[in-house]
Design a protein around this motif. Structure first.
Motif, PDB file in Angstrom:
ATOM      1  N   GLY A  23       0.906  -1.160  -0.039  1.00 12.41           N
ATOM      2  CA  GLY A  23      -0.067  -0.019   0.007  1.00 12.41           C
ATOM      3  C   GLY A  23       0.838   1.195   0.081  1.00 12.41           C
ATOM      4  O   GLY A  23       0.354   2.363  -0.442  1.00 12.41           O
ATOM      5  N   ARG A  24       1.945   1.443   0.496  1.00 10.72           N
ATOM      6  CA  ARG A  24       2.926   2.552   0.537  1.00 10.72           C
ATOM      7  C   ARG A  24       3.464   2.693  -0.711  1.00 10.72           C
ATOM      8  O   ARG A  24       3.936   3.672  -0.887  1.00 10.72           O
ATOM      9  CB  ARG A  24       3.936   2.231   1.813  1.00 10.72           C
ATOM     10  N   MET A  25       3.741   1.560  -1.580  1.00 10.50           N
ATOM     11  CA  MET A  25       4.185   2.043  -2.750  1.00 10.50           C
ATOM     12  C   MET A  25       3.190   2.168  -3.857  1.00 10.50           C
ATOM     13  O   MET A  25       3.388   2.920  -4.765  1.00 10.50           O
ATOM     14  CB  MET A  25       4.909   0.666  -3.114  1.00 10.50           C
ATOM     15  N   LEU A  26       1.944   1.412  -3.878  1.00  9.35           N
ATOM     16  CA  LEU A  26       0.794   1.577  -5.005  1.00  9.35           C
ATOM     17  C   LEU A  26       0.102   3.071  -4.478  1.00  9.35           C
ATOM     18  O   LEU A  26      -1.053   2.743  -4.100  1.00  9.35           O
ATOM     19  CB  LEU A  26       0.139   0.406  -5.162  1.00  9.35           C
ATOM     20  N   GLN A  27       0.704   4.043  -4.321  1.00  6.71           N
ATOM     21  CA  GLN A  27       0.033   5.118  -3.950  1.00  6.71           C
ATOM     22  C   GLN A  27      -0.191   6.081  -5.360  1.00  6.71           C
ATOM     23  O   GLN A  27       0.603   6.251  -5.894  1.00  6.71           O
ATOM     24  CB  GLN A  27       0.859   6.257  -3.096  1.00  6.71           C
ATOM     25  N   ARG A  28      -1.452   6.453  -5.539  1.00  7.39           N
ATOM     26  CA  ARG A  28      -1.825   7.296  -6.634  1.00  7.39           C
ATOM     27  C   ARG A  28      -0.947   8.498  -6.879  1.00  7.39           C
ATOM     28  O   ARG A  28      -0.607   8.914  -7.950  1.00  7.39           O
ATOM     29  CB  ARG A  28      -3.144   7.676  -6.812  1.00  7.39           C
ATOM     30  N   ASP A  29      -0.788   9.179  -5.608  1.00  4.24           N
ATOM     31  CA  ASP A  29      -0.069  10.367  -5.474  1.00  4.24           C
ATOM     32  C   ASP A  29       1.451   9.820  -5.412  1.00  4.24           C
ATOM     33  O   ASP A  29       1.894   9.361  -4.355  1.00  4.24           O
ATOM     34  CB  ASP A  29      -0.519  11.280  -4.511  1.00  4.24           C
ATOM     35  N   PRO A  30       2.276  10.344  -6.608  1.00  5.65           N
ATOM     36  CA  PRO A  30       3.896   9.960  -6.134  1.00  5.65           C
ATOM     37  C   PRO A  30       4.503  10.635  -4.840  1.00  5.65           C
ATOM     38  O   PRO A  30       5.551   9.902  -4.489  1.00  5.65           O
ATOM     39  CB  PRO A  30       4.415  10.521  -7.555  1.00  5.65           C
ATOM     40  N   LYS A  31       3.985  11.628  -4.674  1.00  5.56           N
ATOM     41  CA  LYS A  31       4.670  12.335  -3.356  1.00  5.56           C
ATOM     42  C   LYS A  31       4.178  11.375  -2.153  1.00  5.56           C
ATOM     43  O   LYS A  31       5.129  11.867  -1.056  1.00  5.56           O
ATOM     44  CB  LYS A  31       4.177  13.909  -3.277  1.00  5.56           C
ATOM     45  N   ARG A  32       3.229  10.685  -2.040  1.00  4.18           N
ATOM     46  CA  ARG A  32       2.780   9.775  -0.973  1.00  4.18           C
ATOM     47  C   ARG A  32       3.591   8.629  -1.113  1.00  4.18           C
ATOM     48  O   ARG A  32       3.391   7.866  -0.092  1.00  4.18           O
ATOM     49  CB  ARG A  32       1.194   9.789  -0.822  1.00  4.18           C
ATOM     50  N   ARG A  33       4.207   8.151  -2.040  1.00  7.84           N
ATOM     51  CA  ARG A  33       4.909   6.881  -2.235  1.00  7.84           C
ATOM     52  C   ARG A  33       5.982   6.673  -1.252  1.00  7.84           C
ATOM     53  O   ARG A  33       6.598   7.741  -0.885  1.00  7.84           O
ATOM     54  CB  ARG A  33       5.184   6.576  -3.480  1.00  7.84           C
ATOM     55  N   ALA A  34       6.272   5.525  -0.545  1.00 11.87           N
ATOM     56  CA  ALA A  34       7.559   5.237   0.157  1.00 11.87           C
ATOM     57  C   ALA A  34       8.538   5.449  -0.491  1.00 11.87           C
ATOM     58  O   ALA A  34       8.667   5.182  -1.705  1.00 11.87           O
ATOM     59  CB  ALA A  34       7.227   3.825   0.647  1.00 11.87           C
TER      60      ALA A  34
END
Length: 340
Positions: free
Chosen positions: A247-258
């Motif tokens: 879930g931390r990697m598959l974030q729609r917003d790239p700024k929220r990705r791990a």
């Protein structure tokens, strides 16, 4: 890259005997080959330069440039680049265990998390190294992860969409494979380079533990919609720690990705050795795996091939402690005036 003086059917400049085809693309074919002096097996990517348009030429240049820059135990090595009037030959390290996609397809429901985390940690380790060199892969997928069973490791390959990037600056080239591409790439937006690799890492991890891609529908249009909505279902048997990392990697917003640092330090990967390959010092060909008779045969063939006399070969490569395949490649290239 210098041109070659000679090219024989089924043999590249007298150095490699070409064998069966391993794969085929739009402009290239990958063949199994054997070094004529050492017998070492390699993969040879044969590119037909006459079929390359300017975009494909640019990708090829970047592939060679990035692979020469990236030297890591979990990245397939580029040994040599041989250039002729119509063909370009990339001499590559050969895996012995197939690719990760085939491995996943053999396991209904995915691999066990204990096995998956060992492979995934190595992939993350390699990508972290690439990003520190400001190289983005942009085509991460299980098909581009190769098993080296004798070494007990996996390695990244196919840097055909790779590129250099500057931290803080965006890229805009649309590339990669639909099911593994980040939403911002598919939208045609400018994007942060490291973030698109992290999205693809999330897809790879999902496939490792679930046995199928998170976004794969009946047609490309439906798949695209699922990616844009970031809708996927993790099976109930997957641990909470693994779910959290996906879930931390598959974030729609790239700024929220791990970040890669956060991935490497995540609870799910704690206690996993990310770099077992660094503990191995044995090269591709060494005195540890060759008999005295085989050593003598290699030296004799080098002498007959006009590489150097016996004394120089023995002295230069320090044969008593080590005879390394890379040395043979370099001596051959120096003799034939090839660029490495």
């Amino acid at each position: 890259m210098a041109g070659l003086k000679r090219l024989r059917d089924g043999k590249i400049a007298g150095l490699y005997d070409l064998d069966k085809t391993l794969g085929r693309g739009h402009f290239a074919v990958v063949k199994l080959a054997r070094h004529v002096f050492t017998g070492e097996k390699v993969a040879v990517k044969v590119i037909d330069k006459t079929k390359l348009d300017p975009v494909a030429r640019g990708h090829l240049f970047q592939e060679v440039r990035c692979m020469k820059l990236v030297q890591h135990p979990n990245v397939v090595r580029l040994y040599e680049v041989i250039d002729t009037a119509t063909k370009l030959y990339l001499i590559l390290e050969l895996g012995d265990g197939g690719d990760m996609y085939d491995c996943i397809m053999k396991h209904d429901g995915g691999l066990s998390e204990e096995v998956a985390k060992c492979y995934f940690a190595q992939i993350v380790h390699a990508i972290s190294y690439c990003h520190r060199l400001h190289v983005v892969h942009r085509d991460l997928k299980p098909e581009n992860v190769v098993f080296f069973e004798k070494q007990g490791i996996v390695k990244l390959t196919d840097f055909g969409f790779s590129n250099r990037f500057q931290p803080g600056k965006t890229l805009n080239t649309s590339c990669g494979s639909l099911a593994y591409s980040a939403p911002e790439i598919l939208l045609g937006d400018e994007y942060d380079a490291p973030a698109v690799d992290i999205w693809s890492l999330g897809v790879i991890l999902f496939m490792l533990v679930c046995g199928q891609p998170p976004f794969q529908e009946a047609n490309d249009s439906e798949t695209l919609t699922m990616i844009m909505d970031c809708k996927y279902n993790v099976p109930s048997h997957i641990s909470s720690a693994c779910r959290d990392l996906i879930g931390r990697m598959l974030q729609r917003d790239p700024k929220r990705r791990a970040t890669l640092e956060e991935i490497e330090g995540h609870d799910w990967l704690k206690g996993v050795d990310p770099s077992p390959a660094t503990k191995m010092s044995t090269p591709l060909v060494s005195h540890r795996s060759l008999s005295e008779e085989e050593h003598g045969s290699i030296i004799q063939r080098m002498v007959l091939g006009g590489i150097a006399d016996r004394d120089n070969i023995t002295e230069d490569c320090l044969l008593i402690p080590l005879l390394c395949c890379d040395f043979v490649f370099q001596k051959l290239c120096n003799c034939l005036n090839l660029s490495s």
